[in-house]
Design a protein around this motif. Structure first.
Motif, PDB file in Angstrom:
ATOM      1  N   ARG A 139      16.124 -13.264  -3.143  1.00  0.00           N
ATOM      2  CA  ARG A 139      16.657 -14.244  -2.196  1.00  0.00           C
ATOM      3  C   ARG A 139      16.581 -15.671  -2.730  1.00  0.00           C
ATOM      4  NH1 ARG A 139      12.017 -14.120   2.596  1.00  0.00           N
ATOM      5  NH2 ARG A 139      10.240 -14.743   1.312  1.00  0.00           N
ATOM      6  N   VAL A 140      15.764 -15.907  -3.745  1.00  0.00           N
ATOM      7  CA  VAL A 140      15.681 -17.259  -4.312  1.00  0.00           C
ATOM      8  C   VAL A 140      16.757 -17.488  -5.366  1.00  0.00           C
ATOM      9  CG1 VAL A 140      13.207 -17.406  -3.867  1.00  0.00           C
ATOM     10  CG2 VAL A 140      14.010 -16.635  -6.112  1.00  0.00           C
ATOM     11  N   ASP A 141      17.516 -16.447  -5.711  1.00  0.00           N
ATOM     12  CA  ASP A 141      18.599 -16.602  -6.681  1.00  0.00           C
ATOM     13  C   ASP A 141      19.876 -17.036  -5.977  1.00  0.00           C
ATOM     14  OD1 ASP A 141      17.276 -15.807  -9.160  1.00  0.00           O
ATOM     15  OD2 ASP A 141      17.101 -13.830  -8.217  1.00  0.00           O
ATOM     16  N   GLY A 142      20.829 -17.547  -6.755  1.00  0.00           N
ATOM     17  CA  GLY A 142      22.094 -17.978  -6.191  1.00  0.00           C
ATOM     18  C   GLY A 142      22.020 -19.317  -5.495  1.00  0.00           C
ATOM     19  N   ILE A 143      21.003 -20.118  -5.803  1.00  0.00           N
ATOM     20  CA  ILE A 143      20.820 -21.441  -5.206  1.00  0.00           C
ATOM     21  C   ILE A 143      20.830 -22.481  -6.319  1.00  0.00           C
ATOM     22  CG2 ILE A 143      19.202 -22.942  -3.964  1.00  0.00           C
ATOM     23  CD1 ILE A 143      18.307 -20.465  -2.411  1.00  0.00           C
ATOM     24  N   SER A 144      21.547 -23.587  -6.096  1.00  0.00           N
ATOM     25  CA  SER A 144      21.693 -24.613  -7.127  1.00  0.00           C
ATOM     26  C   SER A 144      21.335 -25.996  -6.573  1.00  0.00           C
ATOM     27  CB  SER A 144      23.135 -24.624  -7.661  1.00  0.00           C
ATOM     28  OG  SER A 144      23.510 -23.348  -8.146  1.00  0.00           O
ATOM     29  N   LEU A 145      21.132 -26.933  -7.488  1.00  0.00           N
ATOM     30  CA  LEU A 145      20.784 -28.313  -7.141  1.00  0.00           C
ATOM     31  C   LEU A 145      21.918 -29.247  -7.532  1.00  0.00           C
ATOM     32  CD1 LEU A 145      17.128 -28.384  -8.579  1.00  0.00           C
ATOM     33  CD2 LEU A 145      17.859 -27.665  -6.299  1.00  0.00           C
ATOM     34  N   PHE A 146      22.145 -30.267  -6.702  1.00  0.00           N
ATOM     35  CA  PHE A 146      23.198 -31.238  -6.960  1.00  0.00           C
ATOM     36  C   PHE A 146      22.681 -32.646  -6.694  1.00  0.00           C
ATOM     37  CE2 PHE A 146      25.147 -27.251  -5.832  1.00  0.00           C
ATOM     38  CZ  PHE A 146      26.156 -27.106  -6.771  1.00  0.00           C
ATOM     39  N   VAL A 147      23.053 -33.574  -7.562  1.00  0.00           N
ATOM     40  CA  VAL A 147      22.710 -34.983  -7.381  1.00  0.00           C
ATOM     41  C   VAL A 147      23.914 -35.655  -6.722  1.00  0.00           C
ATOM     42  CG1 VAL A 147      21.986 -37.125  -8.486  1.00  0.00           C
ATOM     43  CG2 VAL A 147      21.259 -34.915  -9.435  1.00  0.00           C
ATOM     44  N   GLN A 186      16.171 -48.068  -8.058  1.00  0.00           N
ATOM     45  CA  GLN A 186      16.852 -47.173  -7.132  1.00  0.00           C
ATOM     46  C   GLN A 186      15.842 -46.204  -6.522  1.00  0.00           C
ATOM     47  OE1 GLN A 186      20.324 -45.200  -8.701  1.00  0.00           O
ATOM     48  NE2 GLN A 186      21.348 -47.107  -9.270  1.00  0.00           N
ATOM     49  N   ARG A 187      16.321 -45.484  -5.492  1.00  0.00           N
ATOM     50  CA  ARG A 187      15.488 -44.481  -4.828  1.00  0.00           C
ATOM     51  C   ARG A 187      16.296 -43.199  -4.668  1.00  0.00           C
ATOM     52  NH1 ARG A 187      14.583 -49.263  -3.214  1.00  0.00           N
ATOM     53  NH2 ARG A 187      16.433 -49.282  -1.882  1.00  0.00           N
ATOM     54  N   ILE A 188      15.581 -42.120  -4.452  1.00  0.00           N
ATOM     55  CA  ILE A 188      16.220 -40.816  -4.308  1.00  0.00           C
ATOM     56  C   ILE A 188      15.626 -40.106  -3.103  1.00  0.00           C
ATOM     57  CG2 ILE A 188      14.636 -39.367  -5.677  1.00  0.00           C
ATOM     58  CD1 ILE A 188      17.279 -38.335  -7.094  1.00  0.00           C
ATOM     59  N   ALA A 189      16.406 -39.213  -2.500  1.00  0.00           N
ATOM     60  CA  ALA A 189      15.923 -38.351  -1.423  1.00  0.00           C
ATOM     61  C   ALA A 189      16.092 -36.903  -1.857  1.00  0.00           C
ATOM     62  CB  ALA A 189      16.681 -38.631  -0.125  1.00  0.00           C
ATOM     63  N   PHE A 190      15.455 -36.001  -1.133  1.00  0.00           N
ATOM     64  CA  PHE A 190      15.472 -34.581  -1.494  1.00  0.00           C
ATOM     65  C   PHE A 190      15.796 -33.782  -0.249  1.00  0.00           C
ATOM     66  CE2 PHE A 190      13.187 -30.520  -2.056  1.00  0.00           C
ATOM     67  CZ  PHE A 190      13.839 -30.055  -3.182  1.00  0.00           C
ATOM     68  N   ALA A 191      16.900 -33.027  -0.277  1.00  0.00           N
ATOM     69  CA  ALA A 191      17.381 -32.329   0.915  1.00  0.00           C
ATOM     70  C   ALA A 191      17.279 -30.823   0.745  1.00  0.00           C
ATOM     71  CB  ALA A 191      18.828 -32.734   1.206  1.00  0.00           C
ATOM     72  N   LEU A 192      16.254 -30.245   1.338  1.00  0.00           N
ATOM     73  CA  LEU A 192      16.025 -28.799   1.275  1.00  0.00           C
ATOM     74  C   LEU A 192      16.068 -28.164   2.660  1.00  0.00           C
ATOM     75  CD1 LEU A 192      15.182 -26.175  -0.181  1.00  0.00           C
ATOM     76  CD2 LEU A 192      12.798 -26.945   0.010  1.00  0.00           C
ATOM     77  N   THR A 193      15.270 -28.679   3.602  1.00  0.00           N
ATOM     78  CA  THR A 193      15.119 -28.073   4.919  1.00  0.00           C
ATOM     79  C   THR A 193      16.426 -28.107   5.718  1.00  0.00           C
ATOM     80  OG1 THR A 193      12.804 -28.754   4.959  1.00  0.00           O
ATOM     81  CG2 THR A 193      13.784 -28.153   7.055  1.00  0.00           C
ATOM     82  N   GLU A 194      16.653 -27.058   6.516  1.00  0.00           N
ATOM     83  CA  GLU A 194      17.836 -26.970   7.352  1.00  0.00           C
ATOM     84  C   GLU A 194      17.428 -26.758   8.812  1.00  0.00           C
ATOM     85  OE1 GLU A 194      20.739 -24.269   5.841  1.00  0.00           O
ATOM     86  OE2 GLU A 194      20.848 -25.291   3.903  1.00  0.00           O
ATOM     87  N   PRO A 195      18.334 -26.991   9.756  1.00  0.00           N
ATOM     88  CA  PRO A 195      17.970 -26.870  11.177  1.00  0.00           C
ATOM     89  C   PRO A 195      17.383 -25.519  11.549  1.00  0.00           C
ATOM     90  CG  PRO A 195      20.081 -27.987  10.960  1.00  0.00           C
ATOM     91  CD  PRO A 195      19.695 -27.529   9.587  1.00  0.00           C
ATOM     92  N   ASP A 196      17.862 -24.449  10.946  1.00  0.00           N
ATOM     93  CA  ASP A 196      17.377 -23.107  11.277  1.00  0.00           C
ATOM     94  C   ASP A 196      16.548 -22.485  10.157  1.00  0.00           C
ATOM     95  OD1 ASP A 196      18.710 -23.133  13.767  1.00  0.00           O
ATOM     96  OD2 ASP A 196      20.580 -22.532  12.796  1.00  0.00           O
ATOM     97  N   ALA A 197      16.127 -23.301   9.206  1.00  0.00           N
ATOM     98  CA  ALA A 197      15.395 -22.748   8.062  1.00  0.00           C
ATOM     99  C   ALA A 197      14.454 -23.790   7.490  1.00  0.00           C
ATOM    100  CB  ALA A 197      16.377 -22.282   6.984  1.00  0.00           C
ATOM    101  N   ALA A 221      15.112 -20.384   1.626  1.00  0.00           N
ATOM    102  CA  ALA A 221      15.878 -19.686   0.586  1.00  0.00           C
ATOM    103  C   ALA A 221      16.655 -18.513   1.170  1.00  0.00           C
ATOM    104  CB  ALA A 221      14.957 -19.200  -0.527  1.00  0.00           C
ATOM    105  N   ALA A 222      16.037 -17.779   2.084  1.00  0.00           N
ATOM    106  CA  ALA A 222      16.690 -16.612   2.666  1.00  0.00           C
ATOM    107  C   ALA A 222      17.743 -16.997   3.696  1.00  0.00           C
ATOM    108  CB  ALA A 222      15.647 -15.703   3.312  1.00  0.00           C
ATOM    109  N   ALA A 223      17.500 -18.111   4.406  1.00  0.00           N
ATOM    110  CA  ALA A 223      18.370 -18.462   5.532  1.00  0.00           C
ATOM    111  C   ALA A 223      19.293 -19.646   5.248  1.00  0.00           C
ATOM    112  CB  ALA A 223      17.508 -18.759   6.755  1.00  0.00           C
ATOM    113  N   MET A 224      19.386 -20.081   4.008  1.00  0.00           N
ATOM    114  CA  MET A 224      20.165 -21.274   3.689  1.00  0.00           C
ATOM    115  C   MET A 224      21.645 -21.095   4.004  1.00  0.00           C
ATOM    116  SD  MET A 224      20.270 -23.470   0.163  1.00  0.00           S
ATOM    117  CE  MET A 224      18.501 -23.726   0.303  1.00  0.00           C
ATOM    118  N   ARG A 225      22.188 -22.069   4.748  1.00  0.00           N
ATOM    119  CA  ARG A 225      23.599 -22.034   5.105  1.00  0.00           C
ATOM    120  C   ARG A 225      24.413 -23.098   4.367  1.00  0.00           C
ATOM    121  NH1 ARG A 225      23.442 -21.086  11.725  1.00  0.00           N
ATOM    122  NH2 ARG A 225      22.316 -19.096  11.658  1.00  0.00           N
ATOM    123  N   THR A 226      23.754 -24.105   3.851  1.00  0.00           N
ATOM    124  CA  THR A 226      24.472 -25.107   3.065  1.00  0.00           C
ATOM    125  C   THR A 226      25.018 -24.453   1.810  1.00  0.00           C
ATOM    126  OG1 THR A 226      23.068 -26.896   3.879  1.00  0.00           O
ATOM    127  CG2 THR A 226      24.290 -27.306   1.848  1.00  0.00           C
TER     128      THR A 226
END
Length: 402
Positions: free
Chosen positions: A196-204, A135-146, A151-156
């Motif tokens: 600003r790096v707090d309050g962020i979580s990871l999901f598979v 299997q393969r995996i991808a990693f989704a961090l970057t956003e259109p405006d960030a 971390a500071a501008a995350m809208r997801t």
């Protein structure tokens, strides 16, 4: 003309060669990667996938079956995989099928996160098939405006609802989700407190999850691995999709992002090596005025400068990888290595295009692909300018500039 990277720069132009600095174990891993690429990824196949914008599933399976995707993985342990082995594999791939090197960088991020943070269920269901190349995996961090300041501008966002998590938002410039089985999504789950790096979580998240839409972007390079936008429209995942602790996801990423910089440096270095080998060979074979063009002083100077760039970047990369493998602080060295390698890749490929002249402009030769692919590492995973800002603060002790 055979432009594969199975003959390292030392054979083509007198460089000491990357394997001369390897530990015996690292040399064994490097040689294994080289053999697989030589057997399963000849020049014509690389060019075919690049032109068609298709992923080389056969090569990926071969790397996985040889244990090169799950290097150092121990499902019973949370120890970080050895950085020195990963950079050896990435460097070898980047000198040939560069898009696969980019793919492996993402897989190594997934492997590290799942190894260090994954539950037993996540390790059995996701890590094990990933490490084996099934299997393969991808990693989704970057956003259109960030990007850099994500971390500071995350809208997801991800919110709990009826015993599930519901994810909504948009991610962009994501490598490989079309050929991935899962994607690790970075989302805000709480306030940015105390930092600003707090309050962020990871999901598979399975890439087949209802509400997840994947749109491929048209990019100039790395053609054999898709680059996409991901839209999460109230994507529902079970509680067990959470990777690590709630709100601590971004902090958990920091060690992984440091390793990503190391692997990015290895990829840029491999591109430079592949282009250098091709340039030296061409200079020895192409004749003008009754002698090889490599006899001309101006051209020799360009090749020597390229060799210096490559060897300087390799020295920094090896120091950084050794520090990471021994548990020492490696962030400054990895930033320096990535910066030196990206500059080497862009300069060496630019000089290679000039040395090949019209041949460099032809898709028949790999130089134009190296030239295109190298540009990725001037801004990924961080821009060169941002790395200089970071080094000004962390290495020189200057006031923060961002």
């Amino acid at each position: 003309m055979d432009t594969r990277h199975t003959s390292q720069p030392k054979a083509a132009g007198g460089l000491p060669g990357n394997e001369s600095l390897d530990t015996p174990e690292q040399a064994e891993v490097r040689q294994l990667a080289r053999q697989i690429v030589s057997r399963q990824s000849p020049d014509e196949k690389i060019r075919s996938h690049d032109e068609a914008h298709t992923f080389d599933h056969e090569l990926y399976r071969g790397l996985g079956e040889a244990g090169l995707v799950g290097l150092g993985v121990d499902a019973a342990s949370s120890a970080h995989p050895d950085a020195r082995y990963q950079v050896a594999v990435v460097e070898e791939l980047a000198a040939g099928p560069t898009s696969m090197a980019v793919c492996l960088i993402v897989q190594y991020m997934g492997v590290q996160l799942l190894t260090t943070l994954g539950t037993r269920e996540q390790k059995e269901d996701v890590l094990a098939p990933l490490a084996g190349g099934a299997q393969r995996i991808a990693f989704a961090l970057t956003e259109p405006d960030a990007g850099t300041d994500v971390a500071a501008a995350m809208r997801t966002r991800a919110e709990r609802s009826d015993g599930r998590w519901v994810l909504s938002g948009t991610k962009t410039w994501i490598s490989g989700p079309k050929v991935a089985d899962h994607v690790i999504v970075v989302a805000r789950t709480g306030p940015a407190e105390p930092s600003r790096v707090d309050g962020i979580s990871l999901f598979v998240v399975p890439t087949t999850a209802p509400g997840l839409r994947i749109r491929e972007l048209d990019t100039v390079g790395i053609n054999s691995l898709d680059t996409c936008e991901l839209v999460l429209d109230e994507v529902q995942v079970p509680e067990t999709a959470l990777l690590g602790a709630v709100g601590a996801g971004f902090r958990s990423l920091l060690a992984t992002l440091n390793q990503e910089r190391l692997n990015a440096a290895a990829a840029a270095l491999g591109i430079a090596e592949g282009a250098f080998v091709l340039a030296v060979r061409y200079a020895g074979e192409r004749h003008a005025f009754d002698r090889p063009v490599g006899a001309f002083q101006a051209l020799q100077h360009r090749l020597v400068q390229s060799a210096l760039r490559i060897e300087s970047a390799r020295g920094l990369l090896n120091r950084a990888a050794d520090a990471a493998a021994s548990g020492e602080r490696a962030d400054v060295l990895s930033a320096m290595a990535k910066l030196a390698a990206s500059e080497a890749a862009t300069e060496v490929t630019d000089q290679g295009m000039r040395i090949l002249g019209g041949a460099g402009y032809s898709r028949e030769f790999a130089m134009q692909r190296y030239f295109r692919d190298a540009r990725l590492y001037t801004f990924a995973p961080l821009t060169d300018e941002m790395l200089k800002n970071y080094l000004g603060e962390q290495m020189l002790g200057l006031p923060r500039s961002f």
